[in-house]
Design a protein around this motif. Structure first.
Motif, PDB file in Angstrom:
ATOM      1  N   CYS A 290       0.854  -1.201   0.000  1.00 31.92           N
ATOM      2  CA  CYS A 290       0.000   0.000   0.000  1.00 31.92           C
ATOM      3  C   CYS A 290       0.891   1.253   0.000  1.00 31.92           C
ATOM      4  CB  CYS A 290      -0.889  -0.019   1.239  1.00 31.92           C
ATOM      5  SG  CYS A 290      -1.865   1.476   1.459  1.00 31.92           S
TER       6      CYS A 290
ATOM      7  N   ILE B 197       0.874   8.799  -1.331  1.00 29.85           N
ATOM      8  CA  ILE B 197      -0.278   9.535  -1.880  1.00 29.85           C
ATOM      9  C   ILE B 197      -0.580  10.728  -0.976  1.00 29.85           C
ATOM     10  CG2 ILE B 197      -2.768   9.370  -2.325  1.00 29.85           C
ATOM     11  CD1 ILE B 197      -2.202   6.418  -3.193  1.00 29.85           C
TER      12      ILE B 197
ATOM     13  N   PRO C  29      -6.174   2.608   4.015  1.00 27.42           N
ATOM     14  CA  PRO C  29      -7.162   3.594   4.457  1.00 27.42           C
ATOM     15  C   PRO C  29      -7.637   4.537   3.368  1.00 27.42           C
ATOM     16  CG  PRO C  29      -4.992   4.139   5.314  1.00 27.42           C
ATOM     17  CD  PRO C  29      -4.878   2.783   4.704  1.00 27.42           C
ATOM     18  N   CYS C  30      -6.775   4.816   2.373  1.00 31.12           N
ATOM     19  CA  CYS C  30      -7.194   5.763   1.313  1.00 31.12           C
ATOM     20  C   CYS C  30      -8.295   5.161   0.442  1.00 31.12           C
ATOM     21  CB  CYS C  30      -6.010   6.164   0.435  1.00 31.12           C
ATOM     22  SG  CYS C  30      -4.694   6.967   1.343  1.00 31.12           S
TER      23      CYS C  30
ATOM     24  N   CYS D  10      -7.899   7.245  -2.977  1.00 31.60           N
ATOM     25  CA  CYS D  10      -8.068   6.012  -3.766  1.00 31.60           C
ATOM     26  C   CYS D  10      -9.541   5.723  -3.993  1.00 31.60           C
ATOM     27  CB  CYS D  10      -7.382   4.841  -3.062  1.00 31.60           C
ATOM     28  SG  CYS D  10      -5.608   5.095  -2.902  1.00 31.60           S
TER      29      CYS D  10
HETATM   30 FE1  SF4 Z   1      -3.022   1.107  -3.043  1.00 32.91          FE
HETATM   31 FE2  SF4 Z   1      -4.682   3.036  -2.259  1.00 32.91          FE
HETATM   32 FE3  SF4 Z   1      -5.317   0.531  -1.877  1.00 32.91          FE
HETATM   33 FE4  SF4 Z   1      -3.323   1.599  -0.427  1.00 32.91          FE
HETATM   34  S1  SF4 Z   1      -5.484   2.160  -0.383  1.00 32.91           S
HETATM   35  S2  SF4 Z   1      -3.357  -0.409  -1.436  1.00 32.91           S
HETATM   36  S3  SF4 Z   1      -2.473   2.991  -1.977  1.00 32.91           S
HETATM   37  S4  SF4 Z   1      -5.049   1.522  -3.874  1.00 32.91           S
END
Ligand code: SF4
Length: 363
Positions: A313, A318, A343-344, A352
């Motif tokens: 992740c 980000i 969490p995003c 995300c």
């Molecule tokens: Fe990838 Fe976003 Fe999922 Fe994290 S939350 S694994 S950065 S897509």
């Protein structure tokens, strides 16, 4: 309704877009520091309306996303305490900690309740005097005054079974940190609208003064955001950087004095742990000594196991604006809103999740 419609007026939006195209000549990067702005920008296709020389980035503005794994592990440890009831906003339930989530703990028997306001937590503590009711305090200056007011109320009512784990964070220090990191060259900032209703415009003054970066406090409707971009372009093109308020119907330069006073009565500045960034000095709010009997961290022995970040992740990158969700190899394949990995993707304000929902052709 009339008020909202005015800020979604298509003809006005077209005029603003034309003006931005005509007046913007430099290559510039703008960053928003609010999850609600991120969602609104993507939902309304604002990025696609702008000329290619204007790049828009998202910063650490989603309260669920910036909560560190270490802090989440503490909440999970609290949920395992005999006789505890954890009260939390919904998004937090699904965010992975090092080894578990609140959702899993609930399935295994922990008493975890999703609430919509800290007042719900107060009610639960009144109704369950034999239990320890712990509220998970996340969010920025927008939510902290309400939590402070709840603690003042709990004191008045002499509630002995109400506790708060304060993971609240404040915006200006993290803005300075992002600028000091220097990983991206930002020319202008869309300052958070909700936060600014509380703190006003003065706390951002260091941004134009120390860094020569344009600032505009924006509302959340399409016209608000386009107007803010237009104002930022004007500041940048004319090299006259300042803090302007585009969200005048809500934000005053001095902020909300009453809310600030309540917040200062209960909280004091503390270091805080931000996902992807680490400890940032004086960027959090901890409960003052006078109200320490409500502080979950002071009243419970919180045992956590060593921190284990989520494999693959890139939420941290980000949140620093150096990657976008589509840079993540798990995006859309393994990580989706139904099966979020980080969490995003969990939070409705996360980049995300917003890219997933609205960002089909945004790259
Ligand atoms: Fe990838 Fe976003 Fe999922 Fe994290 S939350 S694994 S950065 S897509």
């Amino acid at each position: 309704m009339k008020l909202v419609d005015e800020f979604r007026d298509v003809e006005l939006a077209k005029r603003l877009v034309v003006h931005i195209h005509q007046s913007s000549h430099r290559n510039i990067k703008l960053m928003e520091f609010c999850g609600s702005h991120t969602v609104s920008i993507l939902k309304n296709g604002i990025r696609q309306l702008l000329p290619p020389n204007i790049e828009m980035l998202s910063g650490p503005g989603c309260p669920v996303c910036v909560t560190s794994t270490t802090d989440l592990d503490k909440v999970i440890a609290l949920s395992r305490i005999q006789g505890s009831i954890i009260t939390s906003f919904g998004d937090m339930i699904r965010v992975p900690g090092s080894h578990s989530t609140l959702q899993k703990e609930k399935a295994w028997g922990a008493d975890i309740r999703i609430i919509y306001s800290v007042l719900d937590a107060l009610k639960i503590s009144r109704e369950n005097p034999e239990k320890k009711v712990i509220f998970v305090g996340i969010g920025f200056e927008t939510t902290a005054p309400t939590v402070a007011a709840a603690l003042v109320q709990a004191e008045k009512e002499n509630l002995h079974n109400f506790f708060v784990i304060s993971l609240h964070k404040i915006c200006p220090p993290i803005m300075r940190t992002i600028l000091e990191l220097g990983e991206i060259r930002i020319n202008g900032i869309i300052c958070p609208g909700h936060v600014s209703t509380i703190i006003g415009s003065y706390p951002y003054q260091f941004i134009p003064s120390d860094y020569g970066i344009a600032c505009v406090i924006s509302g959340f409707e399409p016209i608000d955001i386009l107007q803010s971009v237009d104002m930022l372009v004007s500041q940048i093109e004319n090299e006259k950087h300042s803090v302007e308020i585009a969200y005048r119907r809500v934000v005053k330069p001095e902020g909300n004095i009453q809310a600030l006073r309540t917040m200062e009565t209960v909280f004091e500045l503390s270091d805080a742990d931000w996902r992807g960034i680490g400890i940032v000095s004086r960027s959090g709010l901890k409960i003052q000594k006078r109200y320490q009997h409500f502080d979950a961290e002071s009243n419970f022995d919180i045992k956590t196991i060593p921190n284990n970040e989520i494999s693959g992740c890139i939420c941290g990158n980000i949140l620093r604006g150096i990657s976008t969700p589509t840079d993540c190899s798990l995006f859309r394949t393994i990580c989706t809103p139904e099966q979020p990995v980080g969490p995003c993707m969990v939070s409705s304000e996360g980049s995300c999740a917003a890219y997933f929902q609205y960002g089909v052709n945004i790259e």
